[in-house]
Write an enzyme that holds these catalytic residues in place. Structure first.
Site, PDB file in Angstrom:
ATOM      1  N   PRO A 244       0.816  -1.216   0.000  1.00 35.59           N
ATOM      2  CA  PRO A 244       0.000   0.000   0.000  1.00 35.59           C
ATOM      3  C   PRO A 244       0.852   1.270   0.000  1.00 35.59           C
ATOM      4  O   PRO A 244       1.872   1.347   0.690  1.00 35.59           O
ATOM      5  CB  PRO A 244      -0.788  -0.110   1.313  1.00 35.59           C
ATOM      6  CG  PRO A 244       0.074  -0.939   2.201  1.00 35.59           C
ATOM      7  CD  PRO A 244       0.880  -1.844   1.330  1.00 35.59           C
ATOM      8  N   GLY A 245       0.428   2.233  -0.784  1.00 37.33           N
ATOM      9  CA  GLY A 245       1.060   3.548  -0.761  1.00 37.33           C
ATOM     10  C   GLY A 245       0.039   4.545  -0.268  1.00 37.33           C
ATOM     11  O   GLY A 245      -0.024   4.922   0.903  1.00 37.33           O
ATOM     12  N   ARG A 282      -1.398  16.400  -9.291  1.00 31.69           N
ATOM     13  CA  ARG A 282      -2.527  15.482  -9.460  1.00 31.69           C
ATOM     14  C   ARG A 282      -3.760  16.133 -10.094  1.00 31.69           C
ATOM     15  O   ARG A 282      -4.390  15.531 -10.959  1.00 31.69           O
ATOM     16  CB  ARG A 282      -2.924  14.827  -8.121  1.00 31.69           C
ATOM     17  CG  ARG A 282      -1.806  14.010  -7.470  1.00 31.69           C
ATOM     18  CD  ARG A 282      -2.299  13.098  -6.365  1.00 31.69           C
ATOM     19  NE  ARG A 282      -3.076  12.003  -6.901  1.00 31.69           N
ATOM     20  CZ  ARG A 282      -4.377  11.902  -6.836  1.00 31.69           C
ATOM     21  NH1 ARG A 282      -5.080  12.821  -6.205  1.00 31.69           N
ATOM     22  NH2 ARG A 282      -5.002  10.899  -7.384  1.00 31.69           N
ATOM     23  N   CYS A 313       2.608  29.986 -15.292  1.00 28.99           N
ATOM     24  CA  CYS A 313       2.053  30.455 -16.568  1.00 28.99           C
ATOM     25  C   CYS A 313       1.545  29.293 -17.401  1.00 28.99           C
ATOM     26  O   CYS A 313       2.150  28.921 -18.419  1.00 28.99           O
ATOM     27  CB  CYS A 313       3.106  31.247 -17.324  1.00 28.99           C
ATOM     28  SG  CYS A 313       3.699  32.604 -16.339  1.00 28.99           S
TER      29      CYS A 313
HETATM   30  N1  LLP Z   1       2.752  -1.557  -6.239  1.00 24.28           N
HETATM   31  C1  LLP Z   1       3.075  -1.184  -7.488  1.00 24.28           C
HETATM   32  C2  LLP Z   1       3.874  -2.087  -8.324  1.00 24.28           C
HETATM   33  C3  LLP Z   1       2.639   0.057  -7.978  1.00 24.28           C
HETATM   34  O1  LLP Z   1       2.954   0.432  -9.220  1.00 24.28           O
HETATM   35  C4  LLP Z   1       1.863   0.910  -7.145  1.00 24.28           C
HETATM   36  C5  LLP Z   1       1.410   2.225  -7.624  1.00 24.28           C
HETATM   37  C6  LLP Z   1       1.589   0.476  -5.831  1.00 24.28           C
HETATM   38  C7  LLP Z   1       2.041  -0.773  -5.417  1.00 24.28           C
HETATM   39  C8  LLP Z   1       0.856   1.321  -4.807  1.00 24.28           C
HETATM   40  O2  LLP Z   1      -0.307   1.855  -5.227  1.00 24.28           O
HETATM   41  P1  LLP Z   1      -1.186   2.712  -4.187  1.00 24.28           P
HETATM   42  O3  LLP Z   1      -1.431   1.813  -2.980  1.00 24.28           O
HETATM   43  O4  LLP Z   1      -0.446   3.928  -3.808  1.00 24.28           O
HETATM   44  O5  LLP Z   1      -2.376   2.988  -4.972  1.00 24.28           O
HETATM   45  N2  LLP Z   1       0.612   9.190  -9.302  1.00 24.28           N
HETATM   46  C9  LLP Z   1      -0.658   8.497  -9.235  1.00 24.28           C
HETATM   47  C10 LLP Z   1      -0.541   7.136  -8.612  1.00 24.28           C
HETATM   48  C11 LLP Z   1       0.474   6.226  -9.271  1.00 24.28           C
HETATM   49  C12 LLP Z   1       0.542   4.858  -8.637  1.00 24.28           C
HETATM   50  C13 LLP Z   1       1.563   4.004  -9.289  1.00 24.28           C
HETATM   51  N3  LLP Z   1       1.787   2.727  -8.725  1.00 24.28           N
HETATM   52  C14 LLP Z   1      -1.667   9.383  -8.491  1.00 24.28           C
HETATM   53  O6  LLP Z   1      -1.292  10.485  -8.056  1.00 24.28           O
HETATM   54  O7  LLP Z   1      -2.832   9.025  -8.367  1.00 24.28           O
END
Ligand code: LLP
Length: 389
Positions: A244-245, A282, A313
């Protein structure tokens, strides 16, 4: 315990208790060293996507042998760095990558722990830019290709088959796509077993969504429960990783900005603030709606429908559109949910220094990144002698 990051991490820990499961925090969502150190103190594992992130984990006191290296384009140096650091697993995403990992492992004469990231062709039902599990995506390999890779890897002295990985997207608000993807992976693991290839570890990815506006994602506990239930129902007793991120970091952070000017045209009202798309990408990149609130509510000012825009800008430089806000020049506003994919995606566009980052624990706070200076922004630039005035 008041730090939200820790609270969220512990929700996963509790949700997964009773299972051989590791939380590997997805570094990319918020990689400040203090955030990683906090995770390391919880004995969290990590999921990284670059050699730089590996360095961050090590610098913050995290353990490489509790770290997974994801991503589609690991360089030779990154692979060597990871192997020398004794990474838990390199999650590979193509035959070419396996070949390269094999070559580097041979050169170093160590067995490389590998997992294949499969692409189950499942629609994560999220924004197309953060959907990764469809056949058209650059991520993972189809099951047929994965089978070939496992057959090859299992016969090499310098490759150690560690597990299997899947991650179909981010900001997912429904469990169905995750369960459907995992079911396919479990079937595939059984097929591999019949082929004499033994997988010990299943990396279920990340991607649990959060509520920015009116989304209704499952809670962390519900999400964990449904994954564990599925594994149990299908008789799958592999150890698991979860990555999880956002679910940990998004609502652990806010972006604070000051209103510089109020501006009204015939068509619109604007609150021009001192943060911009370089600080928070975002909204324009993903059309993401993030809540914006005044830091202090003022009953004396009338609420106005305004676009919250920055000084850059570009017409795309907005943090929010058509928001009802009661603010005046000089007031502070907070953009909520900015703890994930906020600072990490920021840039110096328009030669704007990156802001300070502050870790708040109830009444106590620490600066965990100081405000960038002009010198720090231009230090790496060089004017060649012949064009110097
Ligand atoms: N594992 C892998 C291999 C991933 O590519 C990702 C997210 C995660 C785990 C974790 O995902 P999360 O739990 O954070 O959803 N910049 C974008 C999000 C990009 C996510 C990329 N990979 C945004 O601001 O919504």
């Amino acid at each position: 315990m008041k730090i939200r990051l820790e609270h969220n991490w512990r929700e996963f820990e509790n949700g997964l208790s009773g299972r051989d499961a590791k939380i590997r925090y997805f570094v990319k969502s918020n990689s400040n060293l203090a955030v990683l150190a906090l995770m390391a103190r919880l004995d969290s594992g990590f999921d990284i996507v670059s050699g730089g992130e590996l360095e961050r984990v090590i610098r913050a006191g995290g353990k490489p042998d509790n770290t997974i290296f994801s991503g589609v384009a690991k360089t030779e140096n990154e692979i060597a760095h990871a192997l020398k650091s004794k990474i838990f697993s390199l999650n590979l995403e193509s035959p070419a990558e396996l070949k390269r990992i094999h070559a580097v492992a041979k050169e170093l004469d160590v067995p490389a722990p590998v997992s294949v990231r499969v692409n189950p062709d499942v629609d994560a039902k999220t924004h197309p830019h953060i959907s990764t599990g469809l056949r058209e995506a650059k991520f993972g390999v189809p099951f047929e290709v994965a089978l070939e890779l496992y057959r090859f890897a299992s016969q090499q002295r310098h490759l150690a088959v560690k597990g299997i990985a899947v991650h179909i997207g981010s900001q997912m608000t429904s469990l169905d796509p995750i369960i459907s993807a995992l079911s396919q992976v479990i079937d595939f693991v059984k097929q591999l077993n019949r082929d004499g290839i033994n997988i010990q570890h299943l990396d279920v990815g990340g991607g649990l969504g959060v509520r920015y506006k009116d989304e209704n994602p499952p809670t962390i506990r519900e999400y964990c429960r449904s994954i564990l239930d599925l594994l149990e129902k299908r008789g799958c007793n592999l150890s698991i990783s979860i990555e999880p991120g956002r679910a940990i970091s998004a609502h652990s952070g806010v972006l604070i900005s000051r209103v510089e000017y109020l501006k009204a045209t015939e068509a619109k009202r604007f609150a021009v603030v001192d943060a911009a798309m370089n600080d928070l990408l975002r909204p324009v990149l993903f059309d993401a709606w993030m809540e914006i609130v005044p830091v202090k509510q003022k009953a004396t000012i009338e609420e106005m429908l305004s676009d919250v825009v920055g000084p850059i800008c570009e017409t795309g430089d907005f943090l929010g559109k058509d928001r009802l806000l009661a603010v005046e020049s000089g007031d502070l506003i907070a953009v909520l949910g900015a703890g994930a994919y906020g600072a990490v995606m920021s840039s110096n566009y328009n030669t704007r220094p990156k802001p300070a980052e502050v870790l708040v624990d109830s009444n106590h706070f620490d600066a965990i990144r100081t405000r960038e200076t002009f010198d720090q922004m231009v230090n790496l630039e060089v004017i060649p002698e012949q064009i110097r005035i």
